[in-house]
Design a protein around this motif. Structure first.
Motif: not given
Ligand code: NI
Length: 180
Positions: A18-20, A78-80, A113-118, A121-122
């Motif tokens: 997350p701190d990339y 992101g992953h399927i 599944e993925y994380l958005d720009e904020n 998680p989705h």
């Protein structure tokens, strides 16, 4: 834009922390690169980074497809997770493979599944054109490209152009990084 033949396009991309560093700047640069190249999706390996970051801009086709108005999304790590049995065939192209378009058969729906720009998680099912673009872009994160999916006959027909492309023989209107 890294072009077919560049090794980074064949690497397995890694999840990021997350701190990339400078993640927001990277995302905004990727959207700008995508817009300049007039594409709908871009994966980080295409700008030389083997990390799981994808941006998709369907807003640029919203004049013809109003349901995509404001569709500017970022998919981090992101992953399927699941694929539908139902398949669909659509023509694809790729900013890293300029000038080649081929029909590709893929699952019609996928659960991702993925994380958005904020970094929220989705976990959701997507279908239609969105599912198509996501599968194309998430493929890039596995080191795969759409030409890997075309029939052996079509592959034979485009092989020469791909070999040429990997040696720097191609043209496109955006800044490209290839082996010259
Ligand atoms: Ni592509």
């Amino acid at each position: 834009m890294y072009i077919f033949g560049q090794p980074v396009l064949r690497k397995h991309a890694e999840d990021i922390a997350p701190d990339y560093p400078d993640l927001k700047e990277l995302i905004s640069n990727m959207f700008e690169t995508l817009k300049n190249a007039e594409g709908v999706g871009l994966a980080a390996p295409q700008v030389g980074l083997p990390i799981r970051v994808v941006v998709i801009d369907l807003d640029c086709i919203s004049d013809d497809e109003p349901q995509y108005k404001g569709f500017l999304r970022t998919y981090i790590n992101g992953h399927i997770l699941e694929e539908s049995e139902e398949q669909a065939t659509m023509e694809e192209g790729c900013l890293s493979i300029p000038g080649i378009h081929e029909n590709v058969k893929r699952p019609a729906k996928v659960r991702i599944e993925y994380l958005d720009e904020n970094l929220t998680p989705h976990d959701e099912w997507v279908e239609g054109f969105v599912a198509r673009v996501i599968q194309h872009e998430f493929d890039h994160l596995e080191g795969k490209m759409f030409v890997d999916h075309v029939s052996p006959l079509r592959k034979q027909l485009i092989k020469k152009r791909l070999v040429g492309m990997a040696k720097g023989k191609f043209s496109c209107h955006y800044k490209a990084k290839a082996n010259h």
